[in-house]
Design an enzyme around this catalytic site. Structure first.
Site, PDB file in Angstrom:
ATOM      1  NE  ARG A 254      57.420  53.168  40.407  1.00  0.00           N
ATOM      2  CZ  ARG A 254      58.567  52.690  39.984  1.00  0.00           C
ATOM      3  NH1 ARG A 254      58.774  52.518  38.683  1.00  0.00           N
ATOM      4  NH2 ARG A 254      59.529  52.388  40.831  1.00  0.00           N
TER       5      ARG A 254
ATOM      6  CG  HIS B 224      59.423  57.661  37.013  1.00  0.00           C
ATOM      7  ND1 HIS B 224      58.606  56.569  36.767  1.00  0.00           N
ATOM      8  CD2 HIS B 224      60.600  57.161  37.459  1.00  0.00           C
ATOM      9  CE1 HIS B 224      59.265  55.453  37.055  1.00  0.00           C
ATOM     10  NE2 HIS B 224      60.472  55.783  37.488  1.00  0.00           N
TER      11      HIS B 224
ATOM     12  CG  ASP C 291      66.265  58.791  35.980  1.00  0.00           C
ATOM     13  OD1 ASP C 291      67.367  58.219  35.894  1.00  0.00           O
ATOM     14  OD2 ASP C 291      65.183  58.185  35.906  1.00  0.00           O
TER      15      ASP C 291
ATOM     16  CD  GLU D 186      57.989  58.951  24.833  1.00  0.00           C
ATOM     17  OE1 GLU D 186      58.547  59.220  23.735  1.00  0.00           O
ATOM     18  OE2 GLU D 186      58.566  58.405  25.792  1.00  0.00           O
TER      19      GLU D 186
ATOM     20  CB  SER E 217      59.707  52.621  34.602  1.00  0.00           C
ATOM     21  OG  SER E 217      61.070  52.249  34.642  1.00  0.00           O
TER      22      SER E 217
ATOM     23  CG  PHE F  49      59.884  61.138  28.615  1.00  0.00           C
ATOM     24  CD1 PHE F  49      60.714  62.245  28.661  1.00  0.00           C
ATOM     25  CD2 PHE F  49      60.353  59.942  29.134  1.00  0.00           C
ATOM     26  CE1 PHE F  49      61.985  62.170  29.201  1.00  0.00           C
ATOM     27  CE2 PHE F  49      61.628  59.854  29.679  1.00  0.00           C
ATOM     28  CZ  PHE F  49      62.445  60.966  29.714  1.00  0.00           C
TER      29      PHE F  49
ATOM     30  NE  ARG G 125      62.697  55.412  41.123  1.00  0.00           N
ATOM     31  CZ  ARG G 125      64.007  55.581  41.092  1.00  0.00           C
ATOM     32  NH1 ARG G 125      64.508  56.809  41.045  1.00  0.00           N
ATOM     33  NH2 ARG G 125      64.829  54.554  41.099  1.00  0.00           N
TER      34      ARG G 125
END
Length: 349
Positions: free
Chosen positions: A25, A134, A142, A84, A52, A110, A193
């Site tokens: 990322r 992620h 998470d 989204e 993020s 997501f 991540r």
């Protein structure tokens, strides 16, 4: 008609194994920062995860009514909120209007909320870029609600969709270069991540083909092939080092984008997936679909878990030592079985 400024590709950051390991990322953020000024068509955003997803470049201005004091209508960054599906639908509209290449960020898990919009992107040939961070159990604490165990299976099954899962900085660059040129195809770029080292023999020229031999054996007589993507490539490298000390010569194939690889000439595909020894796939996802590229598969058979990412990987056996043990069993099985081991790409139909 595209109006990319000349030389935008020359601004794409390139990496060597000596460069600092970072999350993909972060490699994505560095690339966007480098090229956005040279590609005015890019219009970015995030579904409430800008910090993020790392999708907002430093000089960006938000697309907002001037009266709010938060931006202007000349802005090129959209705060979509936790929406989204709406983000995906709006990006489709921006692409359909023309003159805009929209990109939007969220966690890979997501993207599922936008399944209908993404399917329409592929069906209607909209050039939309999803920055999907992620991307695995590697997101850690998470936990399973955020860990996309099954999402890649769905996205890889959508026709005319490029699902990318780069393993380092150069593969991330390749994903963006192909996505920027894919005028009639949406792309989902799945990004980690956790930090990923820059790999020996990883180049943009290799990765833009969607798949390539990352590590070969000197005499061309390997005992085993490991094919993998993303953050598991470094695990494959660690496993191969262990195996080679035990006399098991191991090739490693990086396959960051199945659809792009499948579009390569058949001759090239069979150079990468040559006959002669078994193929073991390795990925921190469901193994569904990997039978196309491997004889055996190792991955996840259940939901993920919450905890530090390295402990989660260890829990599911995704470590160099355990993958080496699995690979040794695969090698021994096919040696005992005997007979020719043909490429998994060779079929009657």
């Amino acid at each position: 008609m595209r109006s990319f400024f000349p030389g935008w590709e020359e601004k794409v950051p390139l990496y060597t194994p000596k460069d600092k390991a970072q999350g993909s990322r972060k490699y994505s953020e560095i690339l966007l920062q480098a090229i956005c000024s040279s590609v005015p068509e890019l219009m970015g955003g995030s579904a409430d995860l800008t910090g993020s997803n790392l999708t907002r470049v430093k000089e960006a201005v938000d697309f907002q009514p001037p009266s709010t004091g938060l931006g202007t209508y000349a802005g090129t960054y959209i705060r979509y909120g936790v929406r989204e599906h709406a983000m995906g639908a709006i990006m489709n509209g921006l692409s359909a209007y023309g003159g805009i290449i929209p990109f939007g960020g969220t966690f890979l898990n997501f993207v599922s909320y936008a399944a209908g919009a993404l399917r329409l992107s592929a069906l209607s040939q909209h050039q939309v870029i999803w920055v999907a961070t992620h991307d695995s159990i590697g997101l850690g604490e998470d936990g399973p609600t955020h860990q996309p165990v099954e999402v890649a299976v769905h996205l890889r099954a959508i026709p005319n969709l490029h699902f990318w899962r780069p393993a380092d900085g150069n593969e991330t660059a390749a994903a963006y270069i192909v996505a920027m040129k894919a005028r009639h195809t949406p792309s989902v770029i799945a990004l980690s991540r956790q930090n990923l080292p820059n790999l020996v023999n990883s180049t943009v020229e290799h990765a833009v083909k969607g798949g390539y031999v990352l590590h070969d054996v000197a005499d061309g007589k390997e005992n085993l092939n490991i094919v993998s993507t993303g953050s598991e490539i470094q695990i494959a490298v660690a496993a191969a080092e262990i195996l080679e000390k035990e006399g098991i010569k191991t090739r490693i194939i990086s396959l960051p984008c199945w659809e792009v690889f499948d579009a390569q000439p058949k001759e090239y595909q069979l150079e990468v997936f040559r006959s002669g020894s078994p193929y073991l796939s390795l990925e921190a996802y469901s193994t569904t679909g990997w039978q196309k590229y491997s004889h055996e598969s190792y991955g996840l058979t259940a939901w993920g878990a919450s905890g530090p990412f390295d402990k989660v990987y260890e829990k599911f056996g995704l470590t160099g030592s355990n993958v080496a043990a699995v690979a040794k069993k695969v090698t021994e099985f096919y040696q005992k079985k005997g007979g020719e081991v043909i490429s998994p790409l060779l079929h009657a139909i």
